[in-house]
Design a protein around this motif. Structure first.
Motif, mmCIF file in Angstrom:
data_model
loop_
_atom_site.group_PDB
_atom_site.id
_atom_site.type_symbol
_atom_site.label_atom_id
_atom_site.label_comp_id
_atom_site.label_asym_id
_atom_site.label_seq_id
_atom_site.Cartn_x
_atom_site.Cartn_y
_atom_site.Cartn_z
ATOM 1 N N ARG A 190 4.139 9.307 0.385
ATOM 2 C CA ARG A 190 3.980 8.946 -1.036
ATOM 3 C C ARG A 190 3.449 7.518 -1.161
ATOM 4 O O ARG A 190 2.574 7.258 -1.989
ATOM 5 C CB ARG A 190 5.334 9.101 -1.748
ATOM 6 N N GLU A 242 6.959 2.945 -6.880
ATOM 7 C CA GLU A 242 6.828 4.315 -7.373
ATOM 8 C C GLU A 242 7.386 5.308 -6.369
ATOM 9 O O GLU A 242 8.058 6.265 -6.730
ATOM 10 C CB GLU A 242 5.359 4.632 -7.680
ATOM 11 N N ALA A 269 2.935 0.727 -5.340
ATOM 12 C CA ALA A 269 2.973 1.959 -4.552
ATOM 13 C C ALA A 269 4.365 2.199 -3.979
ATOM 14 O O ALA A 269 4.890 3.316 -4.023
ATOM 15 C CB ALA A 269 1.945 1.891 -3.429
ATOM 16 N N LYS A 271 1.635 5.861 1.052
ATOM 17 C CA LYS A 271 0.246 5.877 1.496
ATOM 18 C C LYS A 271 -0.670 6.485 0.441
ATOM 19 O O LYS A 271 -1.763 5.965 0.175
ATOM 20 C CB LYS A 271 0.118 6.651 2.810
ATOM 21 N N SER A 272 -0.226 7.577 -0.143
ATOM 22 C CA SER A 272 -1.017 8.241 -1.181
ATOM 23 C C SER A 272 -1.204 7.329 -2.390
ATOM 24 O O SER A 272 -2.294 7.253 -2.963
ATOM 25 C CB SER A 272 -0.316 9.538 -1.595
ATOM 26 N N ASN A 273 -0.154 6.626 -2.769
ATOM 27 C CA ASN A 273 -0.230 5.699 -3.902
ATOM 28 C C ASN A 273 -1.229 4.579 -3.619
ATOM 29 O O ASN A 273 -2.012 4.199 -4.485
ATOM 30 C CB ASN A 273 1.144 5.107 -4.211
ATOM 31 N N ARG A 318 -3.756 4.696 -1.509
ATOM 32 C CA ARG A 318 -5.105 5.283 -1.511
ATOM 33 C C ARG A 318 -5.622 5.494 -2.928
ATOM 34 O O ARG A 318 -6.820 5.423 -3.167
ATOM 35 C CB ARG A 318 -5.121 6.613 -0.753
ATOM 36 N N SER A 319 -4.714 5.751 -3.865
ATOM 37 C CA SER A 319 -5.139 5.985 -5.246
ATOM 38 C C SER A 319 -5.433 4.690 -5.993
ATOM 39 O O SER A 319 -5.824 4.721 -7.151
ATOM 40 C CB SER A 319 -4.083 6.802 -6.002
ATOM 41 N N GLY A 320 -5.208 3.544 -5.337
ATOM 42 C CA GLY A 320 -5.576 2.269 -5.933
ATOM 43 C C GLY A 320 -4.422 1.389 -6.376
ATOM 44 O O GLY A 320 -4.635 0.302 -6.893
ATOM 45 N N MET A 321 -3.189 1.841 -6.177
ATOM 46 C CA MET A 321 -2.031 1.017 -6.554
ATOM 47 C C MET A 321 -1.905 -0.176 -5.604
ATOM 48 O O MET A 321 -2.285 -0.085 -4.439
ATOM 49 C CB MET A 321 -0.736 1.819 -6.482
#
Length: 139
Positions: free
Chosen positions: A28, A45, A42, A30-32, A34-37
């Motif tokens: 989660r 969240e 990140a 890493k995904s955050n 990658r999404s720009g947070m």
């Protein structure tokens, strides 16, 4: 070495719920990112996500400040990016080597240099792969 990233080793995750929760949390974060947070957002969240889903039997909720502090200290974006780059580089090299082996096998088959077994040995392909190439070239 076991891959404990999300989507890998499902049997292990079924047997070890804490490891699964930790892997989901890290994924989660890493995904955050990658999404720009930002790193801080990140992680915050992801901790909130872990709390909502009662990860580690409430540990994230009970130790929220400690988890945030440790995660902020431990998560290094540059190291993460370097790791991702190196993973991609390794995959690219492996794909290139495979394409090269296939092309070499095609060339040897077209030139009729060696048996299928010899070509397989020379290119490090399986006999079945060389036979498949031979069938494709016969068409």
């Amino acid at each position: 070495m076991l891959n404990i990233n999300s989507g890998h080793n499902k049997t292990l995750f079924q047997k070890c719920k804490p490891l699964y929760h930790y892997s989901c949390y890290v994924d989660r974060v890493k995904s955050n990112v990658r999404s720009g947070m930002t790193k801080e957002k990140a992680i915050s969240e992801a901790v909130s996500f872990a709390i909502r889903n009662d990860f580690l039997d409430g540990y994230f909720k009970l130790q929220k400040a400690e988890v945030l502090n440790m995660s902020l200290t431990e998560f290094d974006q540059e190291a993460y990016d370097r790791h991702r780059f190196n993973e991609g580089k390794e995959v690219g090299i492996a794909e290139g080597e495979r394409k090269n082996a296939l092309q070499n096998a095609r060339n040897l088959l077209c030139m009729k240099l060696g048996s299928v077994e010899q070509i397989a040995q020379a290119t490090q392909l399986s006999v079945d792969e060389v036979l498949q190439l031979q069938e494709e070239l016969a068409v």
